[in-house]
Design a protein around this motif. Structure first.
Motif, PDB file in Angstrom:
ATOM      1  N   LEU A 238       0.830  -1.210   0.000  1.00  0.00           N
ATOM      2  CA  LEU A 238       0.000   0.000   0.000  1.00  0.00           C
ATOM      3  C   LEU A 238       0.864   1.259   0.000  1.00  0.00           C
ATOM      4  O   LEU A 238       0.456   2.297  -0.534  1.00  0.00           O
ATOM      5  CB  LEU A 238      -0.954  -0.004   1.195  1.00  0.00           C
TER       6      LEU A 238
ATOM      7  N   ARG B 291       1.692   1.669  -3.511  1.00  0.00           N
ATOM      8  CA  ARG B 291       0.535   2.224  -4.226  1.00  0.00           C
ATOM      9  C   ARG B 291       0.427   3.736  -4.011  1.00  0.00           C
ATOM     10  O   ARG B 291       0.142   4.474  -4.946  1.00  0.00           O
ATOM     11  CB  ARG B 291      -0.749   1.547  -3.765  1.00  0.00           C
ATOM     12  N   GLN B 292       0.685   4.190  -2.789  1.00  0.00           N
ATOM     13  CA  GLN B 292       0.644   5.630  -2.533  1.00  0.00           C
ATOM     14  C   GLN B 292       1.708   6.359  -3.356  1.00  0.00           C
ATOM     15  O   GLN B 292       1.460   7.460  -3.866  1.00  0.00           O
ATOM     16  CB  GLN B 292       0.844   5.896  -1.035  1.00  0.00           C
TER      17      GLN B 292
ATOM     18  N   LEU C  21       0.325   6.636  -6.816  1.00  0.00           N
ATOM     19  CA  LEU C  21      -0.762   7.612  -6.889  1.00  0.00           C
ATOM     20  C   LEU C  21      -0.208   9.039  -6.922  1.00  0.00           C
ATOM     21  O   LEU C  21      -0.814   9.929  -7.518  1.00  0.00           O
ATOM     22  CB  LEU C  21      -1.718   7.442  -5.707  1.00  0.00           C
TER      23      LEU C  21
ATOM     24  N   ASP D  76     -14.247   1.845  -7.566  1.00  0.00           N
ATOM     25  CA  ASP D  76     -13.376   2.603  -6.680  1.00  0.00           C
ATOM     26  C   ASP D  76     -12.000   1.952  -6.768  1.00  0.00           C
ATOM     27  O   ASP D  76     -11.797   0.833  -6.271  1.00  0.00           O
ATOM     28  CB  ASP D  76     -13.937   2.545  -5.261  1.00  0.00           C
ATOM     29  N   ASP D  77     -11.059   2.620  -7.398  1.00  0.00           N
ATOM     30  CA  ASP D  77      -9.738   2.039  -7.618  1.00  0.00           C
ATOM     31  C   ASP D  77      -9.102   1.499  -6.343  1.00  0.00           C
ATOM     32  O   ASP D  77      -8.589   0.376  -6.317  1.00  0.00           O
ATOM     33  CB  ASP D  77      -8.794   3.088  -8.228  1.00  0.00           C
ATOM     34  N   GLN D  78      -9.112   2.308  -5.291  1.00  0.00           N
ATOM     35  CA  GLN D  78      -8.441   1.904  -4.064  1.00  0.00           C
ATOM     36  C   GLN D  78      -9.131   0.709  -3.428  1.00  0.00           C
ATOM     37  O   GLN D  78      -8.465  -0.226  -2.961  1.00  0.00           O
ATOM     38  CB  GLN D  78      -8.393   3.081  -3.078  1.00  0.00           C
TER      39      GLN D  78
ATOM     40  N   GLU E  27      -7.350  -2.958  -2.854  1.00  0.00           N
ATOM     41  CA  GLU E  27      -7.213  -3.580  -1.540  1.00  0.00           C
ATOM     42  C   GLU E  27      -8.030  -4.866  -1.439  1.00  0.00           C
ATOM     43  O   GLU E  27      -7.622  -5.818  -0.752  1.00  0.00           O
ATOM     44  CB  GLU E  27      -7.624  -2.588  -0.450  1.00  0.00           C
TER      45      GLU E  27
END
Length: 242
Positions: free
Chosen positions: A104, A107-108, A111, A215-217, A221
């Motif tokens: 994650l 991923r941030q 983004l 919702d991508d996030q 997840e």
């Protein structure tokens, strides 16, 4: 009769303090990569060229080649900058939590740099920085009790999610007017009833890259947790088998 003298006026552009500081700052690889990442963040990777980057830095294009051999090396270096933003792995928790948090974090980072996933996919060989990241991920699975064989399968299963993004089968993002798109799907309801049911049932997120209504996030997840849960069951089964 006296000859008239023509006086040519030269306009002198006065540089601002940031421009002066920028021109005085020594050019090095770090500064080149930082500027390239900032340019791609603003305008996308397609806007990046050696000439454009040189203009951003206030230097001639040839000056860049002292620090990066070509655009391909520049792109590799930019990916290294992004990967360098990923947090180091935790060692004070269970493997599932540690792997989840690190992915994650990746991923941030992506983004923050929306261009990075497409550039990653275009690379034919990983850089030493990317190799180091993957090596540390393998180490996290091994430290969590995975055999080398199960670790190998886990790496394949995780795929690009390990780097913080999902490779979708289709990019369903559309520029079509929502009202017109709704009419189109209504007309196709008899041909694709299951797709139509899904289309009308989900809430819409216009910024999604995995499809309208997604919702991508959440989707990222959701898939990540499914994989981690499945891998944990496999690890337990392998441990029980001795």
């Amino acid at each position: 009769m006296p000859r008239r003298l023509r006086v040519r006026r030269t306009l002198v552009k006065v540089k601002t303090e940031p421009e002066i500081a920028k021109s005085r700052a020594p050019l090095n690889r770090e500064r080149v990569l930082t500027a390239a990442v900032a340019l791609a963040d603003r305008e996308g990777a397609d806007a990046l060229s050696m000439r454009r980057l040189a203009s951003e830095l206030g230097v001639v294009p040839m000056a860049l080649y002292k620090h990066v051999a070509n655009k391909e090396e520049l792109l590799d270096g930019m990916i290294d900058v992004v990967v360098g933003e990923i947090e180091t792995p935790r060692t004070d928790t269970d493997w599932t939590t540690a792997v989840r948090e690190r992915i994650l974090s990746a991923r941030q980072a992506l983004l923050r740099h929306p261009w990075a996933s497409r550039v990653m996919e275009s690379r034919s060989e990983p850089t030493p920085t990317v190799m180091g990241y993957m090596d540390s991920m393998i180490g996290m699975f091994r430290a969590g009790g995975f055999s080398i064989d199960l670790t190998h399968h886990a790496m394949h299963a995780m795929g690009s999610r390990m780097m913080g993004f999902s490779q979708e089968l289709f990019n369903d993002r559309s520029d079509t007017d929502p009202a017109r798109e709704a009419e189109m799907w209504t007309a196709l309801a008899g041909i694709y009833p299951s797709i139509f049911e899904l289309y009308t049932a989900i809430s819409h997120d216009d910024a999604s890259v995995v499809g309208i209504g997604c919702d991508d996030q959440f989707e990222f997840e959701f898939a990540l947790d499914l994989m981690l849960g499945g891998l944990e069951r496999l690890r337990e089964r392998e441990a029980a088998a001795g």
